[in-house]
Design an enzyme around this catalytic site. Structure first.
Site, PDB file in Angstrom:
ATOM      1  CG  ASP A  39      24.607 -29.466  34.029  1.00 25.59           C
ATOM      2  OD1 ASP A  39      23.806 -29.163  33.137  1.00 25.59           O
ATOM      3  OD2 ASP A  39      25.389 -28.646  34.555  1.00 25.59           O
ATOM      4  CD  GLU A 245      25.694 -26.615  26.826  1.00 29.73           C
ATOM      5  OE1 GLU A 245      26.725 -25.972  27.103  1.00 29.73           O
ATOM      6  OE2 GLU A 245      24.569 -26.261  27.233  1.00 29.73           O
TER       7      GLU A 245
HETATM    8  O1  FUB Z   1      25.686 -26.220  34.129  1.00 28.25           O
HETATM    9  C1  FUB Z   1      26.537 -25.426  33.346  1.00 28.25           C
HETATM   10  C2  FUB Z   1      26.408 -25.764  31.910  1.00 28.25           C
HETATM   11  O2  FUB Z   1      25.058 -25.586  31.489  1.00 28.25           O
HETATM   12  C3  FUB Z   1      26.689 -27.199  31.550  1.00 28.25           C
HETATM   13  O3  FUB Z   1      28.044 -27.528  31.576  1.00 28.25           O
HETATM   14  C4  FUB Z   1      26.029 -27.246  30.243  1.00 28.25           C
HETATM   15  O4  FUB Z   1      25.892 -28.520  29.698  1.00 28.25           O
HETATM   16  C5  FUB Z   1      24.720 -26.568  30.542  1.00 28.25           C
HETATM   17  O5  FUB Z   1      23.810 -27.443  31.127  1.00 28.25           O
END
Ligand code: FUB
Length: 349
Positions: A39, A245
């Site tokens: 991320d 997301e």
């Molecule tokens: O790293 C945890 C979660 O996985 C992140 O918040 C999401 O965007 C995905 O990458």
């Protein structure tokens, strides 16, 4: 004169014909191999490029659809050297130091204002509800001191903070499934998952303007409208294109580019608009699925070059929650589209 006109015409035809697909498949290497990182939110501060990733660990939590196995406990800050290698600047924030947070330090982001660095991060609170908190430092590498409470009215995951030309800061956030955005559709948290039907409007990512002091929301939380080319909202059943997301915002030549992960279809898609609040019209995929389940990115210009930072699970040979950050050159095409990157790798088990 005629020659000039012909060459301009030729350049225009070539620009129109340029495909957003990459011509050649490139290989990309993990930028950090001593620990797992994911991320990556990249920013330029004081003339240097810093990366704010999640710090993946094997917390021994069984894998499920809610992402419980992403059990991260701290954050490190990374800095890119002049030879484009990356160095770990050390631990910047630990779960044990955040009074309101119980577990799962997921994708963070950061903003600088008047010499103070505001580090925004999601975590589950004592009731297992994802909230977004803020911590501050006087340098880009921290250590960051967290506020005792999460930001009022901020929820779900994946904060991305964008500074607009007029000096306003906006936070984009949200993630469905394990990110719990679907539990806030009534405006309040409900522990049951409520998803729209496939032919209904998809759950929208959220945006709010940050207050002058950067610790609160100045405006009400707003839905980001993601539209198709005909101006219709993307539908919940449109898994290839709808928001899941990993929101990010950047501007290029006056256009606002809202990019995000489509989650279960694993693309990083993007949509463009004329304002930081949208609406945004879907344009395409800028990063195809990578090795691993999640796909998450940031986009930054550094020394006249645009970079895409992303992650995959190649270093761990495909373990979903043990990821490594990578970077690629990002190309804005003459017609405003972004050239699609294919960074999928085959890994021998
Ligand atoms: O790293 C945890 C979660 O996985 C992140 O918040 C999401 O965007 C995905 O990458």
């Amino acid at each position: 004169m005629k020659l000039i006109k012909t060459s301009v015409l030729l350049a225009l035809i070539l620009a129109c014909q340029s495909k957003p697909e990459q011509n050649q498949k490139e290989t990309y290497s993990p930028l950090v191999t001593e620990m797992y990182t994911a991320d990556p939110s990249a920013h330029v501060f004081e003339g240097a490029l810093y990366i704010y990733p999640s710090h993946d660990i094997d917390g021994g939590v069984p894998e499920d659809d809610l992402g419980s196995h992403f059990a991260m406990r701290d954050y490190h800050v990374l800095k890119m050297n002049s030879d484009e290698t990356v160095q770990d600047m050390g631990k910047a924030l630990d779960l044990d130091d955040i009074p309101w947070a119980k577990k799962q330090l997921w994708a963070p982001d950061i903003a600088e204002k008047n010499g103070t660095y505001y580090f925004y991060f999601p975590a589950k609170d004592m009731d297992d509800i994802f909230r977004i908190g803020v911590a501050t430092a006087s340098t880009p590498i921290g250590p960051f001191t967290p506020e005792v409470q999460p930001i009022a009215g901020a929820y779900s995951i994946d904060p991305a903070v964008f500074k607009d030309q007029d000096g306003s800061y906006y936070m984009y956030f949200g993630g469905i499934w394990g990110g719990q955005l679907q539990r806030w559709e009534s405006g309040r948290y409900r522990p049951e998952d409520q998803y729209p039907n496939a032919d209904e409007k998809a759950i929208a990512p959220k945006v709010a303007k940050l207050s002058e002091d950067m610790f609160q929301f100045e405006s009400a939380v707003q839905d980001i409208q993601l539209l198709d080319a005909e101006g219709n909202p993307l539908l919940a059943g449109d898994n290839e294109r709808r928001f899941f997301e990993a929101a990010w915002m950047h501007t290029y030549q006056g256009t606002y580019y809202f990019s995000y992960s489509t989650g279960d279809t694993h693309n990083i898609a993007y949509a463009t608009g004329d304002s930081p609040l949208g609406p945004f019209t879907y344009q395409g995929v800028l990063l195809k699925p990578v090795l691993g389940w999640t796909n998450h990115h940031s986009i930054v210009e550094y020394n006249g070059q645009w970079f895409l930072f992303f992650h995959d699970s190649s270093l761990s040979k495909g373990v979903t929650h043990l990821r490594s950050i990578k970077k690629a050159k990002l190309v804005h095409l003459p017609d405003g589209r972004i050239q699609t990157i294919d960074a999928m790798v085959e890994v021998a088990q």
